[in-house]
Design an enzyme around this catalytic site. Structure first.
Site, PDB file in Angstrom:
ATOM      1  CE1 TYR A  43      -6.347   3.569  11.091  1.00 11.59           C
ATOM      2  CE2 TYR A  43      -5.692   3.607   8.852  1.00 11.59           C
ATOM      3  CZ  TYR A  43      -5.467   3.209  10.188  1.00 11.59           C
ATOM      4  OH  TYR A  43      -4.668   2.185  10.618  1.00 11.59           O
ATOM      5  N   PRO A  68      -4.750  -0.261  18.659  1.00  5.10           N
ATOM      6  CG  PRO A  68      -6.649  -1.443  18.227  1.00  5.10           C
ATOM      7  CD  PRO A  68      -5.886  -0.647  19.424  1.00  5.10           C
ATOM      8  CE1 TYR A 123      -1.645   3.518  10.004  1.00  6.60           C
ATOM      9  CE2 TYR A 123      -0.483   2.544   8.293  1.00  6.60           C
ATOM     10  CZ  TYR A 123      -1.679   2.675   9.018  1.00  6.60           C
ATOM     11  OH  TYR A 123      -2.340   1.447   9.058  1.00  6.60           O
ATOM     12  CE  LYS A 145       3.609   3.411  13.845  1.00  8.63           C
ATOM     13  NZ  LYS A 145       3.530   2.941  12.688  1.00  8.63           N
ATOM     14  CG  HIS A 160      -1.965  -0.910   1.267  1.00 11.02           C
ATOM     15  ND1 HIS A 160      -3.264  -0.862   2.081  1.00 11.02           N
ATOM     16  CD2 HIS A 160      -2.353  -2.001   0.388  1.00 11.02           C
ATOM     17  CE1 HIS A 160      -3.733  -2.033   1.697  1.00 11.02           C
ATOM     18  NE2 HIS A 160      -3.351  -2.544   0.812  1.00 11.02           N
TER      19      HIS A 160
END
Length: 394
Positions: A198, A290, A382, A294, A72
């Site tokens: 998200y 979550p 991220y 991580k 991704h």
């Protein structure tokens, strides 16, 4: 029995350490309380940072990940029924790989067992002794018989509920419980997006993720004391449609549910992460919510540091790297703690949140969506901060 490094726990952390040590000629024995089938089927995290994926390649277990994992180059934020994509590759030159934790475990097990690695399954009653000496021991029961394993070093990679952390004398614990949980599902359906989504909605957070091109992983924010029995499949899908909807007509793909469960959310750090010849790694020492993806990545970062330090110990008799393990690991742990907290509070609706708090969260999301600097900060955290050192001592 005698070995150089005794490892408690055959999750990604324990197995990766055993693999990295073997590549440096260091012996280990791994003790696991479950059977092999259980740990190979246990569904957990699926997002690998750029550095985590590279670590698996360096460890010689990345071939199947590169074949089956989904690369991704970004992720999508949704709020106020609008979409905003964060382009990881443009902002950082890095991306992530979606590849299930159970697949990583399968790859590591195949490598270790194929090379004659010593992994003991269905081990019970682990007890540690002599951690302040140069010959610590692990006592355990296997197949109804008592065994004792003498080591130079013991590594506790046995998770939050494992026995290892209990052997730290008077540790300092930092902890925060969040006023919400995640209701997670696995469904047999193709992903509705080629990247993770998200979403912050007035009814709560939602996440669209995937495990394979045919299996999706979805989450809904719920109360910590939510009764799963009250959530029918129809109710779950209705709520997912509501929270992920956009003004441009996004369509969510449905399919039969394969699994569903509720996961509480907390932040937890235990320090020091070592005592005498005992070293903790992964969930045994720290837990993150979550939202920032991580957990497994932090465990693998701990292992890189520990494998490097143990390499120095066995190659040159160095003890300074092992002595600095906690300090070195916690630099990354606390950065990940902050990022995970930030993502969580920005995207979730606090049940005690008033309109002021709601507007602050929306303002933060608008800022992320409009500022290249904020986009870059999210993308950098991220995809994973660069490692300051390699795992290999040489």
């Amino acid at each position: 029995m005698r070995t150089q490094v005794g490892i408690i726990g055959a999750g990604p952390a324990g197995l990766l350490l055993s693999q990295l040590l073997a590549l440096q000629g260091i012996e280990s024995v791994v003790l696991e309380r479950h059977d092999r089938a259980y740990i190979e089927q246990r569904v957990r995290a699926g997002v690998l940072e750029h550095g985590s994926a590279q670590t698996l390649r360096e460890a010689g277990v990345g071939a199947r990940m590169d074949e089956l994992g989904m690369a991704h180059g970004g992720t999508e934020l949704r709020f106020m029924r609008r979409r905003h994509r964060i382009d990881f590759e443009q902002l950082t030159g890095r991306g992530i790989t979606v590849y299930g934790q159970q697949e990583i475990v399968k790859d590591l097990l195949a490598a270790r067992i194929g090379a004659g690695g010593d992994i003991r399954f269905e081990v019970q009653g682990v007890e540690l002794a002599g951690l302040d000496t140069d010959r610590p021991t692990c006592r355990f029961v296997a197949a109804g018989e008592q065994h004792q394993l003498e080591c130079d070093v013991v590594v506790g990679a046995d998770g939050f509920h494992g026995v290892s952390r209990g052997y730290l004398p008077n540790p300092t614990v930092y902890e925060r419980h969040y006023p919400f949980a995640w209701l997670g599902i696995l469904a047999e359906a193709p992903p509705s997006s080629h990247e993770l989504i998200y979403a912050r909605h007035e009814d709560g957070f939602a996440l669209h993720s995937m495990r394979t091109p045919h299996i999706i992983r979805m989450y809904l924010q719920v109360r910590p004391d939510e009764d799963l029995a009250q959530w029918s499949d129809e109710r779950i899908w209705t709520e997912l449609h509501t929270r992920l909807s956009t003004d441009d007509g996004f369509k969510l793909t449905e399919g039969p549910l394969l699994d569903k469960g509720i996961t509480p959310m907390r932040s937890f750090v235990c320090t020091p992460m070592q005592h005498g010849r005992l070293f903790l790694a992964g969930d045994a020492a720290h837990i993150v919510p979550p939202t920032g993806a991580k957990g497994m990545n932090l465990a693998m970062a701990d292992i890189r540091v520990l494998a490097h330090a143990l390499g120095g110990y066995y190659a040159d008799g160095r003890t300074d790297l092992l002595a600095a393990y906690t300090e070195t690991a916690l630099h990354r742990v606390w950065r990940a703690m902050h990022f995970s907290w930030w993502m969580t509070t920005m995207l979730h609706v606090d049940p005690d949140e008033d309109e002021f708090g709601h507007q602050l969260a929306l303002s933060q999301l608008e800022y992320v969506a409009s500022s290249r600097a904020m986009e870059a900060s999210l993308a950098e955290n991220y995809t994973g901060l660069p490692y300051s050192q390699g795992w290999s001592y040489r």
